[in-house]
Scaffold this motif. Structure first.
Motif, PDB file in Angstrom:
ATOM      1  N   PRO A 148       0.807  -1.225   0.000  1.00 22.19           N
ATOM      2  CA  PRO A 148       0.000   0.000   0.000  1.00 22.19           C
ATOM      3  C   PRO A 148       0.835   1.267   0.000  1.00 22.19           C
ATOM      4  N   ASP A 149       1.933   1.291   0.759  1.00 16.51           N
ATOM      5  CA  ASP A 149       2.774   2.490   0.790  1.00 16.51           C
ATOM      6  C   ASP A 149       3.382   2.774  -0.580  1.00 16.51           C
ATOM      7  N   HIS A 152       0.545   3.937  -2.979  1.00 17.83           N
ATOM      8  CA  HIS A 152       0.150   5.290  -2.618  1.00 17.83           C
ATOM      9  C   HIS A 152       1.185   6.299  -3.113  1.00 17.83           C
ATOM     10  N   GLN A 204      -3.025   4.726   2.614  1.00 21.53           N
ATOM     11  CA  GLN A 204      -4.437   4.433   2.830  1.00 21.53           C
ATOM     12  C   GLN A 204      -5.382   5.173   1.879  1.00 21.53           C
ATOM     13  N   LEU A 205      -5.171   6.473   1.692  1.00 20.08           N
ATOM     14  CA  LEU A 205      -6.195   7.257   1.012  1.00 20.08           C
ATOM     15  C   LEU A 205      -5.627   8.532   0.388  1.00 20.08           C
ATOM     16  N   ARG A 223      -8.620   4.626  -2.527  1.00 22.49           N
ATOM     17  CA  ARG A 223      -8.313   3.936  -1.269  1.00 22.49           C
ATOM     18  C   ARG A 223      -7.369   2.765  -1.543  1.00 22.49           C
ATOM     19  N   GLU A 225      -5.904  -0.641   0.178  1.00 24.97           N
ATOM     20  CA  GLU A 225      -6.119  -1.591   1.262  1.00 24.97           C
ATOM     21  C   GLU A 225      -5.309  -2.857   1.005  1.00 24.97           C
ATOM     22  N   THR A 233      -1.885  -4.920  -2.936  1.00 24.86           N
ATOM     23  CA  THR A 233      -2.779  -3.836  -2.542  1.00 24.86           C
ATOM     24  C   THR A 233      -4.025  -3.810  -3.414  1.00 24.86           C
TER      25      THR A 233
END
Length: 314
Positions: A148-149, A152, A204-205, A223, A225, A233
């Motif tokens: 996720p990181d 993102h 996350q967002l 998002r 997750e 992810t």
């Protein structure tokens, strides 16, 4: 729709070159029709009988009314009034051609051709400047084999968004939380807006919205997750915007191969490829017609040629 929305829409139309041009066109047509209806009717080749003079004057009043609306406080209703008036004019000219005595028929034919062209322009302006539906909401999901990181971080690099979003021409960061966007739209138009990030939670967002004055009001969120089974992810994208032209614009976009749901799915597919491989997988086999596929051509898998094989082994 709120008063603020009406004010924003009016402000945009007031500075729209096409809308102002149509307003001045109505004014230039309306003045001679009201001031000298007989001469105007003769110029069209339809005669200057009392009936024709009354009809010409009525059309002139209609044109001046439209000009007042478009140049004063423009709203889509004035554009649609021009479309309705155009259809009435075409019907009248068609009847005149059927009942013509032969004198001045060339001028009437030319006038009919000119009104037909004007009608097409008015329909285009009315459709593309009308917002008749609630904002369109699109959702899409994909799974990327990265954390996720990492995902993102890649999405947060806004200036790279056009690398995988086909409709985006440019995103330029203008501040810590602001950016300027330029995108392609249906009917070959280009729209621009400034946006601000409203939420940014690493890993996350990311959420954003357009600021006042945007050509297309829009907002959205992405998002990130953890996917089940530690498979990377799961990305969930939600976009909300007013498609230019409302439902008519949406139907036209679908007809011309720019259906927004499919476009978003294609964008996420390309993002997944960039996140996992660093580039968009290309193939010549993608069907033509869709702008996104044309901008991101793909090449089908094929055996290496003898030359390519030698080069690879060298």
């Amino acid at each position: 729709m709120t008063t603020d929305t009406h004010s924003t829409s009016t402000s945009r139309l007031r500075h729209d070159p096409l809308v102002r041009g149509l307003g001045w066109a109505s004014a230039l047509l309306g003045v001679p029709q009201v001031a000298a209806p007989a001469a105007f009717a003769r110029a069209l080749g339809v005669g200057d009988s009392p009936r024709h003079r009354v009809a010409t004057t009525a059309v002139g009043v209609r044109e001046l009314t439209a000009a007042t609306g478009l140049l004063g406080r423009p709203r889509p209703v004035w554009l649609w009034s021009r479309v309705g008036g155009d259809l009435m004019d075409l019907a009248a000219l068609t009847r005149a051609l059927k009942n013509h005595d032969g004198r001045g028929v060339g001028r009437t034919v030319a006038a009919t051709a000119a009104v037909t062209a004007i009608t097409a322009t008015d329909v285009y302006a009315a459709v593309t400047r009308t917002h008749r539906s609630a904002p369109v909401e699109l959702t899409a999901t994909t799974t990327v084999n990265e954390s996720p990181d990492e995902v993102h971080s890649l999405w947060s690099d806004l200036e790279r968004l056009p690398d995988f979003m086909a409709h985006l021409d440019e995103v330029r960061v203008t501040g810590p939380r602001t950016s300027h966007w330029r995108a392609s739209a249906p009917f070959g138009k280009t729209v621009e807006w400034d946006a601000e990030i409203t939420q940014d939670v690493p890993g996350q967002l990311i959420a954003w919205r357009s600021v006042d004055g945007a050509d297309v009001d829009n907002s959205g969120e992405v998002r990130f997750e953890p996917a089940p089974g530690d498979r990377g992810t799961e990305i969930r994208v939600t976009l909300r915007y007013d498609l230019p032209g409302g439902p008519l614009g949406k139907a036209a976009a679908r007809y011309f191969g720019e259906e927004p749901h499919q476009q978003l799915d294609d964008d996420l597919r390309r993002f997944k490829q960039i996140a996992e491989t660093g580039e968009v997988v290309r193939s010549e086999g993608a069907p033509g017609g869709k702008r996104a596929r044309g901008e991101f051509p793909q090449h089908p898998a094929r055996p290496l040629t003898e030359g390519e094989l030698k080069e690879a082994l060298a």
